[in-house]
Design an enzyme around this catalytic site. Structure first.
Site, short mmCIF file in Angstrom:
data_model
loop_
_atom_site.label_atom_id
_atom_site.label_comp_id
_atom_site.label_asym_id
_atom_site.label_seq_id
_atom_site.Cartn_x
_atom_site.Cartn_y
_atom_site.Cartn_z
N ARG A 1 45.48 -1.82 25.69
CA ARG A 1 45.20 -3.16 26.20
C ARG A 1 46.15 -3.58 27.32
NH1 ARG A 1 45.80 -8.91 24.59
NH2 ARG A 1 43.78 -9.92 24.86
N ILE B 1 41.56 -12.66 29.67
CA ILE B 1 41.21 -11.62 28.72
C ILE B 1 41.29 -12.27 27.33
CG2 ILE B 1 43.60 -10.79 28.73
CD1 ILE B 1 42.58 -8.02 28.02
N SER B 2 40.22 -12.14 26.56
CA SER B 2 40.17 -12.81 25.26
C SER B 2 41.22 -12.24 24.32
CB SER B 2 38.79 -12.64 24.63
OG SER B 2 37.80 -13.29 25.38
N GLN B 3 41.66 -13.06 23.37
CA GLN B 3 42.62 -12.58 22.39
C GLN B 3 41.99 -11.48 21.55
OE1 GLN B 3 43.47 -15.03 18.87
NE2 GLN B 3 42.37 -16.66 19.92
#
Length: 233
Positions: free
Chosen positions: A46, A72-74
């Protein structure tokens, strides 16, 4: 002397595989149960999908900026969206993703074994995503710079569709691009609130299941080709 000249591995400390493993353990503790999803997220680095200055925070339970007003989503949100796509069935063969962003979720879908068709409205983000996915050798991914609100009819039908930006309602053209038995996962805006939902499509009607509150940037029409933010309708 020679030892002092040895280069450190680029995956140490807060970007190490061990740190990624701790993220997966946290996701499991927070209720993510599908081992296919957890394994895929354990394989995707990530920290490569955020700016180098933020790499040390890549495995924290937070969303992070990726430029152009996008995030960017968790990790939990990504994992949950993947889990509901897979729940009770095999890996979908063809998945449409609307909102490539940094391409992290794109990579997770590819790691799961899906062929991914992903649309991004912001040209520079699409270009960066394409370059990064190429460097990481993801071959079963097809990217397109365009307005995702109409889907990608030329590549339909899809076994699943994932929208990574908030919409006011389910977009009718997208259901027409789903196979019977397909699923549409998306964040939906209702006033000042948002909730994540999955729609199970039987070919004529959708059964909608609410998954809880969320927070995403809104889905916008048109394309943005330059950093100035000029929109092309």
């Amino acid at each position: 002397m020679a030892a002092s000249l040895l280069a450190l591995s680029p995956e140490v400390g807060m970007i190490s595989p061990r740190t990624r493993g701790r993220m997966v353990l946290r996701l499991r503790a927070e209720g993510i149960r599908d081992e296919r999803v957890l394994d895929a997220m354990n394989r995707v680095p990530r920290h490569r999908f955020v700016a180098q200055a933020l790499a040390g925070r890549a495995y924290e339970p937070v969303s992070l900026p990726i430029g152009y007003g996008q995030t960017i989503s968790q990790p939990w949100t990504v994992a949950r969206m993947m889990e509901v796509i897979l729940e009770g069935r095999d890996i979908p063969q063809r998945v449409l993703e609307i909102g490539t962003g940094s391409a992290y979720q794109t990579a997770v879908l590819a790691e799961l074994g899906a062929e991914v068709f992903s649309i991004e409205r912001i040209g520079p983000l699409q270009e960066m995503a394409e370059a990064l996915l190429g460097r990481l050798s993801y071959r079963q991914v097809h990217l397109h710079h365009g307005d995702g609100s109409g889907g990608w009819p030329e590549k339909a039908p899809f076994d699943a569709i994932v929208i990574t930006a908030a919409v006011p309602c389910a977009l009718a053209p997208l259901y027409r691009q789903l196979r019977a038995g397909g699923r549409l996962v998306m964040p939906v805006e209702e006033g000042i609130e948002q909730h994540l939902q999955v729609s199970h499509w039987d070919g004529s009607t959708a059964q909608v299941i609410l998954l809880g509150t969320c927070h995403f940037v809104p889905l916008l029409a048109g394309t943005v080709a330059v950093a100035s933010g000029e929109c092309v309708g």
